[in-house]
Design an enzyme around this catalytic site. Structure first.
Site, PDB file in Angstrom:
ATOM      1  CB  THR A 272      28.717  24.240 -53.839  1.00 48.49           C
ATOM      2  OG1 THR A 272      27.752  25.282 -53.699  1.00 48.49           O
ATOM      3  CG2 THR A 272      28.494  23.210 -52.768  1.00 48.49           C
ATOM      4  CG  PHE A 403      25.047  19.100 -59.317  1.00 50.17           C
ATOM      5  CD1 PHE A 403      25.072  20.342 -58.694  1.00 50.17           C
ATOM      6  CD2 PHE A 403      25.752  18.949 -60.505  1.00 50.17           C
ATOM      7  CE1 PHE A 403      25.768  21.417 -59.256  1.00 50.17           C
ATOM      8  CE2 PHE A 403      26.444  20.013 -61.076  1.00 50.17           C
ATOM      9  CZ  PHE A 403      26.455  21.252 -60.444  1.00 50.17           C
ATOM     10  CB  CYS A 410      22.160  20.149 -56.334  1.00 52.69           C
ATOM     11  SG  CYS A 410      22.408  21.916 -56.213  1.00 52.69           S
TER      12      CYS A 410
END
Ligand code: HEM
Length: 466
Positions: A272, A403, A410
């Site tokens: 990511t 996110f 996240c």
């Protein structure tokens, strides 16, 4: 008003729409289907249906956690073979370890802890800078490979004080090789036809061996830390998991849960972050005006001396570059959710069943012209400067979701953000970059994430190395 059928491409008996999805580029297939079938469509894959949505209006409705929750889809179910109920792959509140780890780790990813990781992040970013300086201006840089080295080494150092030393060896560390094999095979297993297990014997053996390698390395680091004398005073993620107590239950995490989450951080954080940095450089090199502004900001804020954590917090344009990068190229291009009970969407127009997989195609919703206008596909960091970002996310809730959402969003976002800001600043401070091949056209490589495929650039030192 009655419900309308959700558009569905014609399928084949038994296989359904399986052949509509290219297994090497599933996201690009789903985007093409969205272009053809519209904002919402349904597929039948081997008898299971799944719904796909592409607009901010639908994504916004589906972000309501009172009605929908994260769905652990087919690939994540396979990743569970290696990391069980680690934070990313957990079924959530149904599994007590998720809540415990979430509550213990949330402060460990808080602003003060992340600030304390700055020196370790700086250490690894300097290794990357030194490598590119030594390679010289004529050597093509494989951008995603080197940012992956950076992301992995940074995570291992900051999470558990472990050095992969990826910039000092051609050979990949056995953990990294095992993790790569494990992730590819997890994807393969989620798609493989249901043949007797002997057909997959050697792949299965390798898979088990890779899982054993990952767990042995992580567990080795954990046990070494526990036995260290005098006890380590490091305040990293491993320490938070070893010593933290869940404020709700008063319990601590057991060794297995700690290992699951150490591996989870490496899996969730490496591609990511590396993808975000790779796309950011691709986008800047395609937009020279934005590139100039980003470099000028670094020169104004950081000068030519060592970069400090306080300088990073003064940057305004580079955060906008990163936000815009994640909008136009969301490295996690889709997230999966499901309805808690039978539901209708869009004011009663479409019916979805409880438990049916629903995919939010962020890669499409992030370029919804209803939110971002006719130039929604254009990379324009100005629209993501603090004030503009605050305005647009207020006017169009959930229009920027790289996110993820809500409780399952996240946990590593502040970590990734600090690392990326520092890396961008250090690289722009030290080098002038150009595309290796000016005619390069963006191609996407799909794994659990997306990243630019075959993207090379060259780095010319601007002066002495800082
Ligand atoms: C969850 C994106 C970096 C650890 C997620 C989710 C997204 C995401 C979209 C939600 C997934 C879902 O709903 O299924 C990103 C992006 C990153 C990044 C774009 C970098 C640019 C990191 C880093 C770490 C990390 C550096 C670790 C240090 C996690 C974990 C979860 C998660 C543990 C699961 C949280 C939970 O469900 O409790 N991330 N991530 N991520 N991420 Fe990240």
């Amino acid at each position: 008003m009655g419900t309308e059928p959700i558009p569905m491409p014609p399928g084949l008996p038994l296989l359904g729409n399986l052949r509509d999805i290219d297994s090497t580029a599933p996201i690009q297939s789903l985007v093409r289907l969205a272009d053809q079938y519209g904002d919402i469509y349904r597929l039948n894959i081997l008898g299971n249906t799944a719904v796909f949505v592409s607009t901010n209006a639908l994504v916004n409705e589906l972000c309501d956690e009172k009605r929908f929750k994260k769905n652990v889809g087919n690939v994540l179910k396979q990743v569970r073979n290696g990391v069980h109920d680690g934070l990313f792959t957990s079924y959530g509140e149904e599994e007590p370890n998720w809540g415990k780890a979430h509550r213990i780790l949330t402060p460990a990813f808080g602003p003060l802890s992340i600030r304390n990781m700055f020196d370790d992040m700086h250490d690894i970013a300097s290794q990357l800078t030194l490598k590119w300086a030594r390679q010289g201006p004529t050597e093509p840089i494989h951008v995603t490979d080197d940012f992956t080295r950076l992301a992995l080494d940074t995570l291992a150092l900051c999470a558990m004080d472990y050095r992969f030393n990826s910039f000092y060896s051609q050979e990949m560390h056995p953990f990294i090789r095992a993790m790569g094999g494990f992730l590819v095979e997890s994807g393969n297993r989620s798609r493989r036809p249901p043949l007797p297990s002997m057909f997959y014997k050697s792949a299965d053996q390798q898979y088990e061996a890779d899982i054993a390698t990952m767990r042995a390395v992580s567990d080795g680091v954990l046990q070494a830390r526990k036995q260290q004398q005098p006890p380590s005073e490091r305040k990293d993620l491993l320490a938070a998991m070893l010593h933290g107590t869940d404020p709700r239950t008063g319990e601590q995490l057991d060794d297995d849960t700690i290992t699951n989450n150490l591996i989870t951080f490496l899996i969730a954080g490496h591609e990511t972050t590396s993808g975000m940095l790779s796309f950011a450089f691709f986008d800047l090199l395609r937009h020279p005006e934005a590139y100039q502004k980003a470099q000028q900001e670094v020169d104004d804020v950081c000068g030519t001396g060592p970069i400090t954590v306080d300088m990073i917090s003064k940057l305004k344009y580079i955060p906008a570059v990163l936000r815009e990068t994640l909008r136009v190229h969301s490295t996690i291009p889709a997230i999966g959710i499901t309805a808690l009970k039978d539901e209708t969407l869009a004011g009663g127009k479409y019916a979805v069943r409880a438990g049916e997989a629903i995919t939010l195609l962020l890669i499409k919703a992030h370029v919804d012209p209803a939110v971002f206008g006719d130039d929604a596909r254009e990379f324009r960091p100005e629209r993501m400067l603090d004030d503009n970002f605050a305005r647009i996310t207020k006017e169009h809730p959930n229009c920027w979701k790289p996110f993820g959402n809500g409780a399952r969003a996240c946990i590593g976002r502040p970590f990734a953000w600090q690392e990326a800001l520092l890396t961008m600043a250090m690289l722009l401070q030290n080098f002038n970059f150009r595309m290796d091949d000016a005619s390069y056209q963006l191609r996407l490589k799909e794994t659990l994430t997306i990243k630019p495929d075959g993207f090379f650039m060259r780095a010319q030192l601007r002066g002495g190395l800082t």
